[in-house]
Design a protein around this motif. Structure first.
Motif, short mmCIF file in Angstrom:
data_model
loop_
_atom_site.label_atom_id
_atom_site.label_comp_id
_atom_site.label_asym_id
_atom_site.label_seq_id
_atom_site.Cartn_x
_atom_site.Cartn_y
_atom_site.Cartn_z
N THR A 150 -10.89 43.62 38.30
CA THR A 150 -11.26 42.21 38.05
C THR A 150 -10.84 41.26 39.15
O THR A 150 -11.26 40.10 39.15
CB THR A 150 -10.64 41.73 36.72
N GLY A 151 -9.99 41.70 40.06
CA GLY A 151 -9.55 40.82 41.13
C GLY A 151 -8.27 40.09 40.85
O GLY A 151 -7.71 39.44 41.74
N ARG A 152 -7.75 40.16 39.61
CA ARG A 152 -6.50 39.48 39.29
C ARG A 152 -5.84 40.14 38.09
O ARG A 152 -6.51 40.79 37.29
CB ARG A 152 -6.72 38.00 39.04
N VAL B 192 -3.43 38.87 42.86
CA VAL B 192 -4.85 38.68 43.16
C VAL B 192 -5.23 39.61 44.31
O VAL B 192 -4.40 39.94 45.16
CB VAL B 192 -5.16 37.21 43.52
N ARG B 193 -6.50 40.00 44.31
CA ARG B 193 -6.99 40.89 45.37
C ARG B 193 -7.52 40.03 46.51
O ARG B 193 -8.45 39.23 46.33
CB ARG B 193 -8.09 41.79 44.82
N SER C 137 -8.42 41.48 49.56
CA SER C 137 -9.44 42.35 50.17
C SER C 137 -9.28 43.72 49.52
O SER C 137 -8.35 43.93 48.73
CB SER C 137 -9.24 42.42 51.68
#
Length: 809
Positions: free
Chosen positions: A376-378, A400-401, A403
């Motif tokens: 989900t990126g986070r 958080v992502r 990259s």
């Protein structure tokens, strides 16, 4: 001599040469003659033998016309209609002949049609006007009437012919177009950007309000003029050049330009898009311009660029730990706070992975969080970490992502916050328990009031009956048993209020042993069958305090002892007398003043307490019981009651050896003031001829108390309401010595009544009666030191209290 009528072929030729539809219709029309018989129009052209052919041609022409057609005579009656008219109206064509507009149209429209017909007959001129007409479906349609006069051979108007054009759909389309144009105009006017349109020569064709503010003129002043009419030569030339470049580019062209509003109110950097406009043939018809203020945007870009260095500084000085990790969770970057939280240096952290810092129990949750940030990126979790020194801590970690191979984590040490949160939750639960106890107390107070009222009637009537029955009468013994049972029931009610801490405070001299014995029965029921209760009375002596407080102290200590016993056990209650000549060496709770004390002790053979537990023993809300089984207020209440009565406590306890609580109460060298068995005594405090005003809203209690007082020799003025009492007080103000009143009554409470009565005569004293709990009395404004007779009461208690108040100096 009549004109020779034309042949059918000639008539057809004339129709072909007609210059208009109405002229064609006129050629074939007939009008009524002076004798009422229809004759062809232009009778000089044909005679009766040509009527059939003319009418045939006329009918064919009329029915071939898709628009509704009608013709009338001078009286307004229809001479005929075509097929389209009949279909529009939903009736056969012949049904209209001989009828007027009043027969076929709504009254308001018929009036308009008729008025226009009369105007045409008078002026003889063709008419074209808009109106409305109802169709066969009952729908009101927008129409345009085209009417022309029908003339006879002599040129006089003999009637009219009309064609109806249905313009409903056209009007709707025009209205829709107008709405659309209005919407688009509103949209353009609402947009904060500057919008304008020029023709190929640079003449303004349209603009919106923001552009008006730029040029400092209204749209009507701008249209038809050029840039040179508002701006200096250089700026106007700049705009014209970019207009030309946009036209040459054949599509939108963007440039940035500083604009200064003509009135000097604003200047800023604008991004302008100019788009050439072409017609369907590919001819340039103008240039559309849109300018957007990007001043703030540019400043933001500059601030972002300037903020990059600040960001680096912020990361290093942030109040929370910041980690940058790779896909294998290795730490690539860590700020100063991350080092402080973990206890590692930056070099040590960069040699580790994030899981190396976790406690083992948090590894599965950390793996789940990393999977979530991949998907989900986070992610956010609260995880257990261990410092370099091995101290367990709790961190909140948000990731958080950045990259596919870089992840940014923010960590806060929330150990202290979670600890405080747990403490707040415990306090909240304790408060809820306290509120529940308060609710139970209020319920107990209300129930006790009702019982007190009923017991007051029973006890009073029993004493009245006893006074009227000889001791030799068999009923005399039964009545004594009734009185005794009522007195014991009243005692149970008092104990109920004591448990709820709602008993009104009424200190009196007590025999401690007799008071404890009176509570043993309810304590047996309270402790249950598994607990053996032993009572060892000593020289308990006398103390001065509210008996309800003694009951409450004893009940709390016994319940605490019961809860300290696992299964079967023993509780011992004992009393003694002791002399304290100096401050005790053992720890005490409260202030130990040298003197004589009555000692009440409660011991158990439970699991006992360690020193840490004893140090918090009397703190509010402190409890060693499992949640839901204690409020932590019992021993705190005991401490408060004991110290309130100038006493103190001692506690002996050790793990596995049980506990003993000793309550020291000041010895009071005076005989007990109230007989504890509820039997009552001889009524000695009798009347000296005084007049009393008795007020009670319960009729049964009013009657009983009145009889008891009259039996004591008092003159009693009884009132069932405060209003009646005030009236009696005014009439007997010189006679009344004492007001005896209930506290809670309709109209006004006892305190208000007492104030009102004493305003009539200040010499009238007051004695309150109530079965309510102390909190209710306080809410009604009854002060703690007021003279109060707690319901239910015996005749001796009533006599003594009344005499006491009357004899006050």
């Amino acid at each position: 001599m009549e004109e020779e009528r034309p042949s059918y072929g000639e008539l057809e030729q004339r129709c072909r040469r007609a210059e208009s539809l109405l002229e064609v219709l006129l050629l074939g029309s007939v009008v009524p003659g002076d004798d009422g018989v229809e004759t062809p129009l232009s009778a000089a052209w044909w005679d009766a033998s040509g009527v059939s052919a003319a009418r045939s041609l006329q009918g064919a022409l009329l029915d071939a016309i898709p628009a509704p057609v009608f013709y009338k005579d001078l009286s307004g009656r229809y001479l005929g209609v075509n097929r389209a008219f009949a279909e529009f109206q939903g009736c056969p064509a012949g049904a209209f002949v001989g009828k007027t507009v009043y027969d076929v149209a709504p009254p308001e429209l018929a009036e308009q049609y008729h008025a226009k017909d009369l105007e045409l007959f008078r002026d003889g001129e063709m008419q074209v006007y808009a109106s409305q007409m109802r169709n066969a479906q009952g729908e009101l349609r927008d129409v345009v009437f085209h009417k022309a006069p029908l003339r006879g051979a002599d040129g006089a108007v003999r009637g009219l012919i009309g064609v109806i054009q249905d313009v409903t759909e056209r009007n709707r389309a025009e209205e829709a177009l107008a709405r659309s144009q209005g919407f688009l105009r509103t949209l353009v006017d609402t947009i904060p950007d500057l919008i304008w349109l020029k023709d190929p020569q640079g003449v303004f064709l349209s603009c919106n309000p923001p552009f008006e503010r730029f040029l400092g003129a209204q749209e009507e002043e701008i249209l038809g003029r050029r840039d040179e009419d508002f701006l200096d030569r250089d700026q106007a030339a700049f705009f014209r050049e970019h207009d030309r470049l946009a036209a040459e580019a054949g599509g939108p062209r963007v440039n940035e330009e500083w604009l200064v509003f003509r009135d000097g109110s604003y200047q800023g950097l604008f991004e302008t898009i100019k788009t050439p406009m072409w017609d369907l043939e590919g001819n340039l018809v103008g240039v559309l311009g849109i300018s957007r203020d990007i001043t703030a945007h540019k400043r933001t870009e500059e601030a972002l660029r300037a903020g990059e260095e600040l960001w680096r500084s912020y990361v290093e000085n942030a109040p929370y730990g910041i980690f940058v990790t790779d896909g294998k969770r290795r730490i690539l970057q860590a700020n100063a706070e991350a080092c402080r939280m973990s206890g590692y240096s930056e070099e040590e952290l960069l040699a580790r992975s994030l899981p190396d810092l976790l406690v083992p129990d948090s590894l599965p949750e950390a793996l789940s969080a990393f999977q979530e940030v991949l998907e989900t990126g986070r992610s956010y979790r609260e995880l257990g970490f261990a410092t370099r020194a091995g101290e367990p801590r709790r961190w909140s970690l948000a990731e958080v992502r950045l990259s596919p191979t870089r992840f940014l984590g923010y960590a806060r040490d929330i150990t202290a916050r979670l600890r405080a949160q747990r403490e707040r939750e415990q306090l909240r639960e304790q408060l809820l328990h306290s509120q529940k106890m308060e609710s139970v107390g209020r319920l107990a107070g209300g129930v006790a009031h009702d019982f007190n009222n009923m017991l007051g009637v029973i006890l009073g009537q029993a004493e009245i009956a006893l006074a009227r029955t000889e001791p030799s009468n068999p009923l005399h013994g039964a009545l004594k048993e009734i009185r005794k049972a009522a007195a014991r029931s009243a005692d149970l009610t008092r104990q109920l209020l004591a448990f709820a801490r709602k008993q009104a405070s009424a200190p009196q001299v007590l025999d401690l042993n007799e008071t404890v014995e009176g509570l043993l029965g309810i304590l047996h029921r309270l402790l249950g069958e598994d607990i053996r209760l032993d009572w060892i009375p000593g020289e308990g002596g006398t103390v001065r305090m509210d008996p309800a407080q003694v009951d409450q102290i004893l009940a709390n200590l016994c319940v605490n002892a019961r809860d300290a016993i696992d299964g079967v056990g023993r509780i011992v209650i004992a009393t003694a007398r002791t002399t304290l000549r100096e401050a005790p060496k053992e720890p005490v709770y409260g202030v130990a003043v040298p003197g004589e004390y009555a000692v009440l002790s409660v011991g158990d053979d439970g699991f006992g307490m360690d020193e840490e537990t004893r140090s918090h023993l009397f703190e509010p809300f402190f409890t060693t019981k499992v949640p839901g089984q204690g409020t932590g207020l019992g021993l705190a209440t005991v401490y408060g009651l004991v110290t309130q009565n100038r006493g103190f406590l001692q506690v002996d306890s050790a793990p596995g050896k049980g506990s003993t609580f000793r309550v020291y109460l000041p010895w009071f060298d005076e005989a007990p003031s109230v007989a504890p068995d509820g039997e009552g005594g001889e009524v000695s405090a009798r009347s000296q001829g005084e007049t009393l005003l008795l007020v009670e809203d319960e009729p049964a209690i009013l009657r009983v108390v009145k009889i008891l007082l009259e039996g004591l020799g008092y003159r009693v003025l009884a009132a069932g309401t405060p209003r009646e009492a005030l009236e009696l007080a005014r009439r007997h103000r010189d006679d009344i010595r004492l007001l005896v009143t209930d506290v809670v009554m309709p109209e006004m409470n006892g305190r208000e009544l007492a104030e009102a009565v004493q305003s009539v005569s200040s010499r009238i004293r007051c004695l309150f009666m109530s079965g309510y709990a102390a909190n209710v009395l306080a809410e009604r404004g009854i002060p703690a030191g007021a003279r109060l007779l707690q319901k239910p009461f015996s005749s001796s208690e009533l006599a003594a209290k009344v005499r006491e108040v009357l004899d006050l100096p």
